[in-house]
Write an enzyme that holds these catalytic residues in place. Structure first.
Site, PDB file in Angstrom:
ATOM      1  N   ASP A  69      53.844  19.479  67.609  1.00  0.00           N
ATOM      2  CA  ASP A  69      53.682  20.926  67.488  1.00  0.00           C
ATOM      3  C   ASP A  69      54.772  21.398  66.527  1.00  0.00           C
ATOM      4  OD1 ASP A  69      53.673  23.671  67.685  1.00  0.00           O
ATOM      5  OD2 ASP A  69      53.544  23.722  69.875  1.00  0.00           O
ATOM      6  N   SER A 152      48.728  27.654  47.357  1.00  0.00           N
ATOM      7  CA  SER A 152      47.519  28.135  46.695  1.00  0.00           C
ATOM      8  C   SER A 152      47.851  29.287  45.757  1.00  0.00           C
ATOM      9  CB  SER A 152      46.491  28.594  47.737  1.00  0.00           C
ATOM     10  OG  SER A 152      46.806  29.887  48.211  1.00  0.00           O
ATOM     11  N   TYR A 164      49.396  36.215  54.344  1.00  0.00           N
ATOM     12  CA  TYR A 164      49.072  34.945  53.704  1.00  0.00           C
ATOM     13  C   TYR A 164      49.854  34.787  52.401  1.00  0.00           C
ATOM     14  CZ  TYR A 164      46.238  31.213  51.606  1.00  0.00           C
ATOM     15  OH  TYR A 164      45.814  30.044  51.018  1.00  0.00           O
ATOM     16  N   LYS A 168      52.651  31.777  51.249  1.00  0.00           N
ATOM     17  CA  LYS A 168      52.459  30.879  50.114  1.00  0.00           C
ATOM     18  C   LYS A 168      53.557  31.059  49.070  1.00  0.00           C
ATOM     19  CE  LYS A 168      48.960  28.878  51.846  1.00  0.00           C
ATOM     20  NZ  LYS A 168      49.165  27.526  52.427  1.00  0.00           N
ATOM     21  N   THR A 199      36.717  21.838  53.148  1.00  0.00           N
ATOM     22  CA  THR A 199      37.171  21.539  54.499  1.00  0.00           C
ATOM     23  C   THR A 199      36.016  21.744  55.483  1.00  0.00           C
ATOM     24  OG1 THR A 199      37.838  23.818  54.952  1.00  0.00           O
ATOM     25  CG2 THR A 199      39.475  22.382  53.906  1.00  0.00           C
TER      26      THR A 199
END
Length: 285
Positions: A69, A152, A164, A168, A199
Site C-alpha cells: 500500500d 502525462s 490531476y 502530474k 488500459t
C-alpha cells in the site's frame, strides 16, 4: 551490465504499471511488482500483482509480487529493505502507482467534484517521492540506474481539473530536481509522458461507446509501449544527457527505434496538447 537488471514497478496489478512490468520482464529483468490487489474479486477491474508477476516469469524474466500500500511508508520501506537483502542493488525504479478516484473524469469545475480527488496527492505524487527516497541508496550503490516517473500531458495542459494537473506537474518537477541530486552518482531521473493507453479501464470505455471513441482508439498505445521505451532508455548510452527532462514517450520511442507491440509508431500529441516544461538550470542549495 551482464547480470539481469533489478527493477521495481509500482502500481502494476493492471494498466500502465502491468504493461511496463511485462515489457521489462521480457528483457530478462527481475521485476518487483507492487500493488494492493490480491484477488480479482476485490476490484471492478481485472488483474492482480500475482498475475502480473507470473506473466513476467513466463516471458523470461523473474516476477516477484509484492503487496504494498503506497500510502503506508513503512510498507514501502520494507519493500526496498527486502530488495537490499536479496540483491543489494536496484537498477530501475518506475513510479507508476496512483489512486484513480471515480469522479476524476466527471465534467464540471473542481468545486463540484469531491475532495477525494486530492487522494492523488498521496498515492501518485507523495508516493513517488517516498519510493525514490527508499530506493536511492540502492541505486547510488550501483553507480548507475534509472528512475522514471510516469506522467502525462496533464502536467502542462488542463486535463481532468487542477487536482490531476498538480499531481502530474509535481512528479515532472520531482524528476528534474531528483536528477540534480542523483547526477554525481550516475543515476538518471526522468518523467515520461505517456499517450492514451489501452488500459482495462480505457478499453471498457471504448467498447461501451465505440462511435464516440473511434478516433482516440485508433491512436491509443498499448500498455507495454511505455515499458519498451523505459527498457530502451535504460540501455541508452546518452541516458545521462537526458536526466532531469520530461520526455514525450512517442517522441523518444521514435528516436530510440522503439515500436509498439503491433509494430506501429504511435504519434506524439505535442501538436494538440502542448510542449513539456523547460526547467531552469539554476541550482540553489
Amino acid at each position: 551490465m551482464n547480470a539481469p537488471r533489478i527493477a521495481v514497478v509500482t502500481g502494476a496489478s493492471r494498466g500502465a504499471g502491468k504493461g511496463i512490468a511485462l515489457a521489462l520482464g521480457a528483457t530478462g529483468a527481475t521485476v518487483y511488482v507492487t500493488g494492493r490487489t490480491t484477488a480479482e474479486s476485490s476490484s471492478a477491474l481485472p488483474g492482480t500483482v500475482a498475475q502480473t508477476a507470473e506473466e513476467i516469469s513466463r516471458r523470461g524474466g523473474t516476477g516477484i509480487p509484492m503487496i504494498v500500500d503506497h500510502s503506508d511508508d513503512t510498507q514501502v520501506e520494507a519493500l526496498f529493505e527486502q530488495i537490499r537483502a536479496e540483491h543489494g542493488r536496484l537498477d530501475i525504479l518506475v513510479n507508476n502507482a496512483i489512486t484513480i478516484p471515480k469522479a476524476l473524469t466527471r465534467k464540471g469545475p473542481f468545486w463540484d467534484k469531491p475532495l477525494t480527488l486530492t487522494d492523488m496527492f498521496d498515492v501518485g505524487m507523495r508516493s513517488a517521492y517516498v519510493a525514490a527516497y527508499y530506493a536511492a541508496p540502492l541505486l547510488v550503490a550501483n553507480g548507475s540506474g534509472l528512475v522514471v516517473n510516469t506522467s502525462s500531458f496533464g502536467g502542462s495542459c488542463y486535463m481532468h481539473g487542477p487536482a490531476y494537473g498538480v499531481g502530474k506537474a509535481a512528479v515532472d518537477k520531482m524528476a528534474h530536481d531528483m536528477a540534480v541530486d542523483f547526477k554525481p552518482f550516475g543515476v538518471a531521473a526522468v518523467s515520461l509522458w505517456m499517450g492514451l493507453l489501452k488500459t482495462e479501464r480505457t478499453v471498457a470505455a471504448f467498447e461501451a461507446d465505440p462511435e464516440m471513441y473511434e478516433g482516440l482508439a485508433a491512436s491509443a498505445e498499448s500498455v507495454e509501449f511505455p515499458g519498451r521505451i523505459i527498457a530502451a532508455l535504460a540501455r541508452d548510452e546518452k541516458l545521462m544527457d537526458r536526466t532531469g527532462q520530461v520526455l514525450i514517450g512517442a517522441e523518444i520511442a521514435e528516436e530510440l527505434g522503439v515500436a509498439d507491440v503491433d509494430g506501429n509508431q504511435p504519434p506524439s500529441h505535442r501538436p494538440f496538447l502542448g510542449d513539456p516544461p523547460t526547467f531552469s538550470a539554476a541550482v540553489v542549495d
